[in-house]
Design an enzyme around this catalytic site. Structure first.
Site, mmCIF file in Angstrom:
data_model
loop_
_atom_site.group_PDB
_atom_site.id
_atom_site.type_symbol
_atom_site.label_atom_id
_atom_site.label_comp_id
_atom_site.label_asym_id
_atom_site.label_seq_id
_atom_site.Cartn_x
_atom_site.Cartn_y
_atom_site.Cartn_z
ATOM 1 N N CYS A 1 8.049 -7.490 6.358
ATOM 2 C CA CYS A 1 9.057 -6.771 5.566
ATOM 3 C C CYS A 1 10.452 -7.010 6.118
ATOM 4 O O CYS A 1 11.416 -7.051 5.368
ATOM 5 C CB CYS A 1 8.741 -5.282 5.510
ATOM 6 N N GLU A 54 8.814 3.420 3.043
ATOM 7 C CA GLU A 54 9.206 2.196 3.759
ATOM 8 C C GLU A 54 8.805 1.035 2.856
ATOM 9 O O GLU A 54 7.640 0.649 2.817
ATOM 10 C CB GLU A 54 8.481 2.097 5.104
HETATM 11 P P1 NDP Z 1 1.447 -2.419 -1.923
HETATM 12 O O1 NDP Z 1 2.614 -1.634 -2.400
HETATM 13 O O2 NDP Z 1 0.714 -3.242 -2.889
HETATM 14 O O3 NDP Z 1 0.369 -1.462 -1.240
HETATM 15 C C1 NDP Z 1 0.700 -0.588 -0.184
HETATM 16 C C2 NDP Z 1 -0.380 0.460 -0.060
HETATM 17 O O4 NDP Z 1 -0.333 1.328 -1.209
HETATM 18 C C3 NDP Z 1 -1.792 -0.113 -0.024
HETATM 19 O O5 NDP Z 1 -2.579 0.649 0.869
HETATM 20 C C4 NDP Z 1 -2.236 0.075 -1.462
HETATM 21 O O6 NDP Z 1 -3.628 0.119 -1.619
HETATM 22 C C5 NDP Z 1 -1.631 1.423 -1.783
HETATM 23 N N1 NDP Z 1 -1.538 1.698 -3.216
HETATM 24 C C6 NDP Z 1 -1.586 0.829 -4.251
HETATM 25 N N2 NDP Z 1 -1.423 1.486 -5.432
HETATM 26 C C7 NDP Z 1 -1.282 2.791 -5.138
HETATM 27 C C8 NDP Z 1 -1.057 3.967 -5.908
HETATM 28 N N3 NDP Z 1 -0.959 3.935 -7.234
HETATM 29 N N4 NDP Z 1 -0.948 5.144 -5.263
HETATM 30 C C9 NDP Z 1 -1.025 5.206 -3.913
HETATM 31 N N5 NDP Z 1 -1.225 4.122 -3.119
HETATM 32 C C10 NDP Z 1 -1.354 2.922 -3.720
HETATM 33 O O7 NDP Z 1 2.018 -3.294 -0.717
HETATM 34 P P2 NDP Z 1 1.280 -4.380 0.146
HETATM 35 O O8 NDP Z 1 0.049 -3.826 0.777
HETATM 36 O O9 NDP Z 1 1.173 -5.617 -0.669
HETATM 37 O O10 NDP Z 1 2.341 -4.593 1.335
HETATM 38 C C11 NDP Z 1 3.404 -5.488 1.234
HETATM 39 C C12 NDP Z 1 4.704 -4.761 0.949
HETATM 40 O O11 NDP Z 1 4.943 -3.822 1.979
HETATM 41 C C13 NDP Z 1 5.897 -5.687 0.964
HETATM 42 O O12 NDP Z 1 6.776 -5.376 -0.081
HETATM 43 C C14 NDP Z 1 6.566 -5.387 2.295
HETATM 44 O O13 NDP Z 1 7.927 -5.683 2.328
HETATM 45 C C15 NDP Z 1 6.275 -3.933 2.437
HETATM 46 N N6 NDP Z 1 6.373 -3.532 3.834
HETATM 47 C C16 NDP Z 1 7.388 -2.700 4.219
HETATM 48 C C17 NDP Z 1 7.527 -2.335 5.529
HETATM 49 C C18 NDP Z 1 8.605 -1.380 5.961
HETATM 50 O O14 NDP Z 1 8.469 -0.802 7.022
HETATM 51 N N7 NDP Z 1 9.656 -1.172 5.193
HETATM 52 C C19 NDP Z 1 6.614 -2.839 6.563
HETATM 53 C C20 NDP Z 1 5.574 -3.671 6.049
HETATM 54 C C21 NDP Z 1 5.473 -4.000 4.713
HETATM 55 P P3 NDP Z 1 -4.396 -1.224 -1.977
HETATM 56 O O15 NDP Z 1 -4.100 -2.199 -0.877
HETATM 57 O O16 NDP Z 1 -5.794 -0.784 -1.991
HETATM 58 O O17 NDP Z 1 -3.868 -1.678 -3.306
#
Ligand code: NDP
Length: 515
Positions: A273, A239
């Site tokens: 999002c 997502e």
């Molecule tokens: P990120 O992609 O930065 O992070 C998402 C999650 O992935 C966090 O828990 C992060 O940890 C983790 N993560 C980071 N690097 C890795 C890795 N290498 N391997 C596995 N996990 C990892 O997104 P954001 O938290 O900034 O969220 C915002 C984004 O989410 C926006 O693009 C938004 O559009 C999208 N979004 C989509 C939705 C949907 O349903 N389609 C709903 C809500 C948001 P950490 O935070 O510790 O870096």
């Protein structure tokens, strides 16, 4: 990704409005992630064995805990994201409503049910059911730290899996609170556990002994998650981000459309999002719509005072993205009718309404994830559809139209569209949620969301001896000929749909051959 400066074994979460530390959490390394997954595995059999009624009972009790203590959870969400308390309650309330739907519908969606066995194998009965996968890993973002991960957590649990959840580094306290609240209902099983940390913890979860990984976050991180999961052939749901458009037709209720655009673009400080980032308005009503939206945009502001409808930017590095997109739009000939050219300070972004922005500028093509919205004029609805569909994302969207709403909605290349409202699809538990293109794949919510965390199990039972046994070495040349003749009779003519039973058809073929 991290903006904090913790030592590697400890993660501090902060109030983004003040920078104050609001929680300290031990970081999970690979060994402790693996241990959590092993505990989840040990509880998976018990949970699956409870059956639909037993699980509905547990999820119902959890729902009651969440509902009674909603204000407490909203405090944690407010402290870690900065969003207004009432908005935190709204996302928790929607998650609770989804839990209720799961409890009442899981058996109907996933339970064993008979299906037609078709004409060739009419001597069989056939059934299908959807079995739990085992252990599901969930990686969530910070923007809706309850509603968004619960779209995976609750549906995975409802389908009979146990869950290990890695919340965003910005909202670990919310994740811990959720896991603790379910543990109050079932203290001696590991139905939902959190693992805390940065990207490395998420990557460790991807590589752990899980049966599926549900990721919500940015498209870029989604690709890394897929690559890590590919090592063990672990399936994924992605997502990812969006660049949703709201379309306004010439016969739309403009007041309602402007109200929806303002909410869709600015609520949660634009960190949504499925937020509205682009608006395409019929040229006949563009001027009036911009005036209405501008009035609404000027009435909301971000801050910490009692009147502030918007909180801070939860991830402060996003402020730079907002600034860059607004600057780019203005440099390319766009105009800011509200806010800009300095839309941000150190923690807050104020609403910005941009008009006449070139379609290849950053504010139109890239996810801004801030309270800015581009309002561009179109000559007709076909042009609005074409521009909406031109982007690489395809998550949600909205259409405001008097007569043509559903017709336009179906032509949009996105997973979800609301007609004459905004974001409504997310609050309807029976609707699937997810996108296409760079917005990801797979679905949470609804029947598709339950099935996402299962595998289909098919069973056939031979009820009587076949008229024509095809799966035997005793098959004769005559039977082979009969099979081909039968197949030709059944499927040889394009328009032919016969309702006659197979037995009668075989007899008819035999009679013809004799005659
Ligand atoms: P990120 O992609 O930065 O992070 C998402 C999650 O992935 C966090 O828990 C992060 O940890 C983790 N993560 C980071 N690097 C890795 C890795 N290498 N391997 C596995 N996990 C990892 O997104 P954001 O938290 O900034 O969220 C915002 C984004 O989410 C926006 O693009 C938004 O559009 C999208 N979004 C989509 C939705 C949907 O349903 N389609 C709903 C809500 C948001 P950490 O935070 O510790 O870096």
């Amino acid at each position: 990704m991290s903006e904090h400066t913790e030592s590697p074994d400890k993660l501090e979460s902060m109030d983004p409005a003040t920078g104050d530390v609001v929680g300290v959490h031990a970081v999970d390394d690979t060994a402790s992630v693996d241990a959590a997954v092993a505990r989840a595995r040990a509880s998976a059999g018990w949970w699956a064995g409870l059956g639909f009624d037993g699980r509905a009972e547990v999820l119902g009790q959890w729902r009651a805990v969440l509902t009674r203590r909603m204000a407490q959870l909203a405090d944690v969400v407010h402290a870690e994201t900065g969003k207004p308390h009432a908005d935190a309650q709204l996302e928790i309330g929607l998650a609770i409503d989804h839990l209720a739907w799961i409890g009442s519908k899981a058996e109907k969606v996933l339970g064993r049910h008979r299906v037609s066995s078709g004409l060739l194998l009419a001597n069989h009965s056939a059934s299908v059911e959807y079995r739990p996968l085992g252990v599901v890993g969930v990686i969530g973002p910070w923007n809706y730290p309850v509603f968004t991960p619960m779209g995976s957590i609750a549906y995975a649990l409802g389908a009979g899996n146990t869950v290990v959840f890695k919340p965003s580094e910005l909202t670990p306290g919310v994740g811990v609170w959720l896991a603790d609240s379910l543990r109050e209902v079932v203290p001696d099983q590991h139905l939902l556990q959190t693992v805390i940390g940065w990207g490395e913890t998420g990557a460790a979860l991807c590589r752990a002994d899980i049966d599926k990984l549900a990721f919500t976050g940015s498209t870029g991180t989604g690709k890394k998650v897929m690559a890590a999961c590919a090592e063990n052939l672990t399936p994924v749901v992605i997502e990812a981000g969006g660049k949703d458009a709201l379309i306004v037709d010439e016969d739309a209720d403009l007041e309602a459309a402007a109200d929806a655009a303002a909410w869709g673009a600015f609520s949660n400080a634009g960190q949504t999002c499925i937020g509205v980032e682009r608006v395409y308005v019929h040229e006949k009503v563009h001027e009036e719509f911009v005036a209405l939206l501008s009035e609404k945009a000027r009435a909301v502001h971000a801050g910490t005072d009692a009147d502030a409808k918007l909180g801070p930017m939860t991830m402060t590095s996003q402020l730079e993205v907002v600034r860059r997109h607004v600057d780019d739009a203005l440099a390319r000939g766009g105009r800011a009718v509200v806010g800009g050219p300095e839309p941000v300070d150190e923690r807050f972004a104020q609403p910005v309404v941009l008009v006449d922005v070139p379609e290849d500028s950053l504010a139109v093509t890239e996810e801004t994830f801030g309270p800015t919205v581009v309002v561009n004029k179109v000559a007709c609805m076909d042009e609005a559809i074409e521009r909406t569909n031109a982007g690489k994302y395809g998550l949600g969207g909205a259409v405001f139209s008097g007569r043509r709403g559903p017709e336009i909605a179906r032509q949009l290349r996105s997973g979800m569209t609301s007609v004459n409202s905004v974001i409504a699809f997310a609050g309807i538990p029976s609707l699937p949620f997810g996108g296409v293109g760079d917005s990801g794949f797979g679905r949470i919510h609804g029947a598709d969301g339950l099935r996402e965390f299962t595998y289909a199990k098919a069973v056939t039972r031979q009820r009587m001896k076949p008229v024509l046994n095809l799966t035997t070495f005793e098959r004769t040349t005559e039977q082979d000929t009969l099979f081909v003749t039968l197949l030709t009779a059944l499927h040889g003519r394009a328009s032919q749909i016969s309702k006659r039973p197979l037995r009668e058809r075989v007899q008819a073929v035999r009679d013809r051959r004799r005659g």
